[in-house]
Design an enzyme around this catalytic site. Structure first.
Site: not given
Ligand code: GLP
Length: 253
Positions: A136, A143, A138, A67
């Site tokens: 959440n 989402e 995702h 992404d």
């Molecule tokens: C981000 C990314 C995800 C990631 C998630 C968790 O927004 N788009 O690919 O897995 O959030 O992030 P973190 O590892 O900082 O908890």
């Protein structure tokens, strides 16, 4: 679904890097799906260390990221392109021309998504997809929704995601409210999936994703149906599933 529980985040990074390195070294050519966020940072550090010690070769790796934020250029410090360069690509022998991330500044996002969809097909699909998980549920930036999206698309970020990721920006106003993401269908088609989660804050979402119903309201829950998925957790993230009935996991000390 294989659930592995390790003692702490540093062991998790070590295990994840060894897992990825084994696939990279075994393959003639590997299409590696990559994730951003804080969780994989130490794994990327370990992968860089394996490369430096001559145990890992990225020359035959093609990477495709999950992404990117809408509105951020590849040069923007907060872009996921910069994140990948800083945390991994600048430290290993991957050919930058073989690293792919959405263009957050594309003029036409529908066209950019179509380009990404074709790119994934053209590369033969994803061999190994690395995933984190949002608070959440995702994965990528898919989402919670009424349905599982199949292909790349623009997504409106949820308030929860905006609040979790805002600390990476100077202020919440500077954080993009939309992103481009691979669809759940594309993630699900990856031959092998490795999902990482650490810390107590992820324990509730891990419990719903792994033990709750398969529902687009918790996008990661779809992974329960995948035939080759490894969920790698530290003890804290695994808290809600330790001792739960009907769930099989292995503890690695
Ligand atoms: C981000 C990314 C995800 C990631 C998630 C968790 O927004 N788009 O690919 O897995 O959030 O992030 P973190 O590892 O900082 O908890």
């Amino acid at each position: 679904m294989e659930i592995l529980i390790v003692d702490n985040p540093s062991k998790l990074a070590n295990y994840a890097a060894t897992f990825i390195a084994a696939r990279v070294n075994q393959a003639e050519r590997l299409v590696l799906g990559l994730a951003t966020g804080s969780t994989p940072v130490n794994t990327y550090r370990e992968l860089s260390a394996l490369y430096r010690s001559g145990k890992l070769d990225f020359s035959k790796v093609v990477s495709i990221n999950l992404d990117e934020y809408v509105g951020l250029s590849a040069e923007d410090k907060q872009s996921y392109r910069q994140f990948m360069n800083e945390n991994l690509f600048n430290h290993v022998n991957i050919n930058l021309a073989n690293t792919h991330i959405f263009n957050g500044k594309a003029e036409d996002f529908a066209q950019e998504c179509a380009r990404y969809d074709s790119l994934i097909v053209e590369k033969g699909g994803i061999d190994l997809q690395l995933l984190g998980i949002g608070m959440n549920g995702h994965i990528g930036f898919n989402e919670p929704d009424d349905y599982f999206s199949m292909t790349s698309h623009v997504v409106d970020l949820s308030t929860e995601t905006i609040l979790s990721n805002a600390p990476y920006f100077e202020s919440v106003d500077q954080m993009p409210k939309q992103a481009l993401t691979m669809g759940i269908g594309q993630i699900f088609k990856a031959k092998t999936i490795l999902l990482l989660a650490t810390g107590e804050s992820k324990s509730a979402v891990i419990t719903s994703a792994l033990l709750g119903p398969v529902t687009p309201r918790c996008p990661a829950s779809i992974l329960q149906l995948h035939q080759d998925v490894t969920i790698l957790l530290d003890c804290e993230a695994a808290r809600g599933i330790l001792g739960a009935k009907g769930v099989y996991y292995k503890e690695i000390h």
